[in-house]
Design an enzyme around this catalytic site. Sequence first.
Site, PDB file in Angstrom:
ATOM      1  N   CYS A 246       0.825  -1.212   0.000  1.00  0.00           N
ATOM      2  CA  CYS A 246       0.000   0.000   0.000  1.00  0.00           C
ATOM      3  C   CYS A 246       0.861   1.264   0.000  1.00  0.00           C
ATOM      4  O   CYS A 246       1.433   1.631   1.027  1.00  0.00           O
ATOM      5  CB  CYS A 246      -0.938  -0.019   1.204  1.00  0.00           C
ATOM      6  SG  CYS A 246      -1.931   1.479   1.376  1.00  0.00           S
TER       7      CYS A 246
ATOM      8  N   CYS B 132      -0.311   4.010   2.452  1.00  0.00           N
ATOM      9  CA  CYS B 132      -0.004   3.590   3.831  1.00  0.00           C
ATOM     10  C   CYS B 132       1.447   3.928   4.165  1.00  0.00           C
ATOM     11  O   CYS B 132       1.736   4.459   5.242  1.00  0.00           O
ATOM     12  CB  CYS B 132      -0.232   2.093   4.002  1.00  0.00           C
ATOM     13  SG  CYS B 132      -1.925   1.555   3.715  1.00  0.00           S
TER      14      CYS B 132
END
Length: 136
Positions: free
Chosen positions: A62, A65
Site C-alpha cells: 500500500c 499507507c
Amino acid sequence: RSAHPFQKTNNCHHYKKDSCYSSILYSQREIIMSIYCDDESFAAKVLKSTTPVLVFFTAEWCGPCKAIAPSLHKLEELYIARFELCKVDVDINQNIVAQYSIRAMPTVILFKDGNIITRIEGADVEKIKSTLAANL
C-alpha cells in the site's frame, strides 16, 4: 541492517526506531514503540487497553499507507504515552479486517476504552491529527 528492526513478544512486534524507517533517520536516543497486533492479540492490545489506541490498517504493497506512516510516528512522538499506535497487516489478519469492514487503505480507527471513537479512511493526516487532538 534491516529497515524495520523488531523484537517479537507475545504476538506483538515492537519496532525500535534506531535506523532509517520510511526515509526518516532517527537517532539511537529516540525510541518510539509501535505495536503490531494480529488476530489473536487484538482484543488484549486494543480492546482491553487503558490507553487510547490508534489502529493503522496497512499492507506492504500500500503506497498511501507507506506515505502516511512517518506522519503517524511523528504524532506518536508528539503525544507520547497518551496513545498507542497499533499496526494491523490486512493481508495477514483477515478476522480483524472482516470484523471492522476494512475496505479502503489506509484505514485508521481510534479506540478508547474498547470503543470506536472515530474511523478515518484514506491518507488524511490532518484529519488524524485533529481527531487525536480532540480525543486525547
